[in-house]
Design a protein around this motif. Structure first.
Motif, short mmCIF file in Angstrom:
data_model
loop_
_atom_site.label_atom_id
_atom_site.label_comp_id
_atom_site.label_asym_id
_atom_site.label_seq_id
_atom_site.Cartn_x
_atom_site.Cartn_y
_atom_site.Cartn_z
N ARG A 84 0.85 -1.28 0.01
CA ARG A 84 -0.03 -0.02 -0.08
C ARG A 84 0.92 1.28 0.15
N ARG A 85 2.00 1.27 0.71
CA ARG A 85 2.84 2.42 0.92
C ARG A 85 3.43 2.57 -0.53
N CYS A 86 3.78 1.72 -1.24
CA CYS A 86 4.49 2.17 -2.62
C CYS A 86 3.49 2.08 -3.56
N GLN A 87 2.32 1.60 -3.44
CA GLN A 87 1.23 1.68 -4.36
C GLN A 87 1.72 0.54 -5.47
N VAL A 88 1.89 -0.78 -4.96
CA VAL A 88 2.38 -1.75 -5.87
C VAL A 88 1.25 -3.04 -5.37
N GLN A 89 0.83 -3.68 -6.60
CA GLN A 89 -0.03 -4.80 -6.50
C GLN A 89 0.67 -6.08 -6.12
N VAL A 90 0.10 -7.22 -5.58
CA VAL A 90 0.87 -8.39 -5.43
C VAL A 90 1.17 -9.02 -6.74
N SER A 91 0.28 -8.93 -7.80
CA SER A 91 0.35 -9.36 -9.00
C SER A 91 0.63 -8.17 -9.64
N ASP A 92 1.68 -7.48 -9.93
CA ASP A 92 1.91 -6.19 -10.82
C ASP A 92 2.67 -6.67 -12.11
N ALA A 93 2.15 -6.22 -13.17
CA ALA A 93 2.90 -6.52 -14.16
C ALA A 93 3.82 -5.15 -14.78
N ARG A 94 3.78 -4.19 -14.06
CA ARG A 94 4.70 -2.99 -14.45
C ARG A 94 6.24 -3.10 -14.00
N PRO A 95 6.89 -3.10 -14.95
CA PRO A 95 8.72 -3.12 -14.77
C PRO A 95 8.81 -2.23 -13.48
N SER A 96 8.20 -1.00 -13.72
CA SER A 96 8.71 0.20 -13.03
C SER A 96 8.15 -0.24 -11.50
N GLN A 296 18.02 -10.69 -21.55
CA GLN A 296 17.40 -10.03 -22.74
C GLN A 296 15.85 -10.12 -22.65
N LEU A 297 15.57 -11.12 -22.25
CA LEU A 297 14.05 -11.55 -21.89
C LEU A 297 13.57 -10.27 -21.06
N ARG A 298 14.29 -9.77 -19.88
CA ARG A 298 13.74 -8.76 -19.24
C ARG A 298 13.54 -7.29 -19.98
N VAL A 299 14.59 -7.19 -20.62
CA VAL A 299 14.50 -6.02 -21.70
C VAL A 299 13.38 -5.95 -22.60
N ALA A 300 13.30 -7.31 -23.17
CA ALA A 300 12.07 -7.62 -24.19
C ALA A 300 10.96 -7.41 -23.55
N TYR A 301 10.57 -7.74 -22.36
CA TYR A 301 9.45 -7.72 -21.78
C TYR A 301 9.01 -6.21 -21.22
N THR A 302 9.97 -5.53 -20.94
CA THR A 302 10.13 -4.07 -20.52
C THR A 302 9.47 -3.22 -21.90
N ASP A 303 10.22 -3.43 -22.95
CA ASP A 303 9.90 -2.96 -24.34
C ASP A 303 8.51 -3.10 -24.61
N LEU A 304 7.92 -4.41 -24.58
CA LEU A 304 6.78 -4.84 -24.90
C LEU A 304 5.65 -4.01 -23.70
N TYR A 305 5.99 -3.98 -22.61
CA TYR A 305 5.07 -3.24 -21.80
C TYR A 305 4.83 -1.81 -21.97
N ASP A 306 6.10 -1.27 -22.25
CA ASP A 306 6.05 0.17 -22.61
C ASP A 306 5.32 0.36 -23.86
N GLU A 307 5.51 -0.49 -24.98
CA GLU A 307 4.84 -0.19 -26.01
C GLU A 307 3.14 -0.26 -25.93
N SER A 308 3.02 -1.42 -25.24
CA SER A 308 1.38 -1.65 -24.68
C SER A 308 0.91 -0.35 -23.97
N GLU A 309 1.67 0.26 -23.10
CA GLU A 309 1.10 1.15 -22.37
C GLU A 309 0.96 2.43 -23.15
N ALA A 310 1.81 2.76 -23.95
CA ALA A 310 1.81 3.79 -24.93
C ALA A 310 0.44 3.65 -25.56
N LEU A 311 0.35 2.43 -26.40
CA LEU A 311 -1.07 2.49 -27.17
C LEU A 311 -2.24 2.59 -26.49
N ALA A 312 -2.06 2.18 -25.09
CA ALA A 312 -3.40 2.34 -24.27
C ALA A 312 -3.73 3.82 -23.59
#
Length: 365
Positions: A84-96, A296-312
């Motif tokens: 709650r303090r850091c505003q993160v969920q148990v299952s949080d998909a955000r790399p940030s 490499q997968l961590r970078v690929a996932y971050t890129d995918l998430y950023d793209e999806s976030e930008a689209l939405a």
């Protein structure tokens, strides 16, 4: 492989240990990490049955985990507070989200709070403790610091289960707040960053189905690698208790990609992440090559998430505006036809009927 770790043989489990001698205090603190529904409860319960102390009281067993969770209630409550303090969920998909949660590791008051709790648990439960909670991975830096202050050697067991089974199990037993796509993304985010966070420590990777099929193989290998006296000195009676505790039928969900509706790119990243982590569970599987693949997968996932976030982004803005839109003042709401009905007539109509009329005419929302 990094110079600070060296692979050690072990059957059906991948384990590494940091160089240097064990802590002279003899204290051991085992963290069971990984995604929920991956067998973390079974691993924690097995260690407990072999004599490794789970701080009390524990979270009570329920229909989703009839054999128990193996989780200290104090730890669960603490992690809920921190999320709650850091505003993160148990299952949080955000790399940030990892950056936000990681900030708490620098909170001196919080670090001292964990240290005091650990000292109490070692005094009560002996020199070997196991801490497990699906929220744990978010705060490993904080816990590592507390372990060092308590003079304990921290070690990590990462439980591995195919992503499709994890998502299918969560869909079956947990609330429908998150969909299959969100749960898959959260699994990728959790597992990739957990692997990175445990890389410089003593660690092992255990497949859930290996634990269920023959628990003695991974557990006794871990006992040797981690120097756990509770495992190394297990009696025949202890072993019988574990045989009775582990129930292979509890692997009740065995979903495949055919059972899930996940976009191709996310499915590809999730599948490659699973394959790389699965390789870690092999003897000498924690190699520099596999680690590079996970990087490499961590970078690929971050890129995918950023793209999806930008689209939405348009949807995010619209939702934010909808949440901030003030309600119309009462004076601005036009009179309804029902308001023009004489009071005496309205009073003669039964309450449920009046409410139905109001709703039909748009007075109630």
């Amino acid at each position: 492989m990094s110079s600070s770790t060296a692979a050690t043989p072990g059957a059906a489990t991948g384990a590494t240990s940091s160089s240097g001698s064990a802590d002279p205090s003899g204290r051991r603190l085992v963290f069971v990490v990984g995604s929920g529904r991956s067998g973390t409860s079974t691993m924690s319960g097995t260690l407990q049955t072999l004599g490794i102390h789970v701080p009390q009281p524990e979270v009570r067993a329920d229909d989703t985990n009839p054999k128990g969770f193996g989780e200290p209630q104090w730890v669960v409550d603490l992690h809920d507070e921190l999320l709650r303090r850091c505003q993160v969920q148990v299952s949080d998909a955000r790399p940030s989200a990892w950056f936000e949660a990681g900030k708490l590791a620098t909170d001196e008051e919080l670090r001292e709070r964990l240290h005091r709790w650990l000292e109490e648990q070692f005094a009560e439960g002996g020199s070997e403790l196991v801490v497990k909670d699906p929220r744990l991975s978010w705060f490993l830096g904080l816990w590592r610091g507390a372990a060092v202050r308590a003079g304990a050697t921290p070690s990590y067991i990462t439980m591995l289960r195919p992503v499709t089974e994890v998502v299918g199990s969560k869909q079956k037993y947990y609330s429908s707040r998150f969909g299959e796509v969100s749960r898959t993304a959260a699994w990728v985010n959790m597992m990739l960053h957990t692997e990175r966070a445990t890389r410089e420590g003593v660690r092992a990777f255990v497949r859930y189905h290996d634990l269920l099929s023959d628990w003695t193989v991974p557990l006794f290998a871990i006992g040797e690698q981690f120097g756990l006296q509770g495992v190394q000195t297990a009696s025949a009676n202890d072993i019988r208790k574990v045989h009775n505790f582990i129930d292979p039928s509890l692997r009740r969900v065995q979903a495949t990609w055919e059972d899930l509706q996940v976009p191709p790119r996310l499915r590809e990243v999730a599948d490659e992440t699973w394959q790389a982590l699965d390789a870690m569970a092999e003897p000498d599987g924690d190699t520099a090559e596999v680690r590079a693949t996970l990087d490499q997968l961590r970078v690929a996932y971050t890129d995918l998430y950023d793209e999806s976030e930008a689209l939405a982004q348009s949807s995010v803005i619209a939702a934010r505006r909808a949440g901030q839109r003030p309600a119309a003042p009462a004076a601005a709401v036009p009179a309804r036809r029902v308001d023009r009905i004489p009071h005496g007539v309205r009073a003669a109509v039964p309450g449920p009927v009046r409410r139905g009329l109001r709703k039909a005419l748009g007075r109630e929302r």
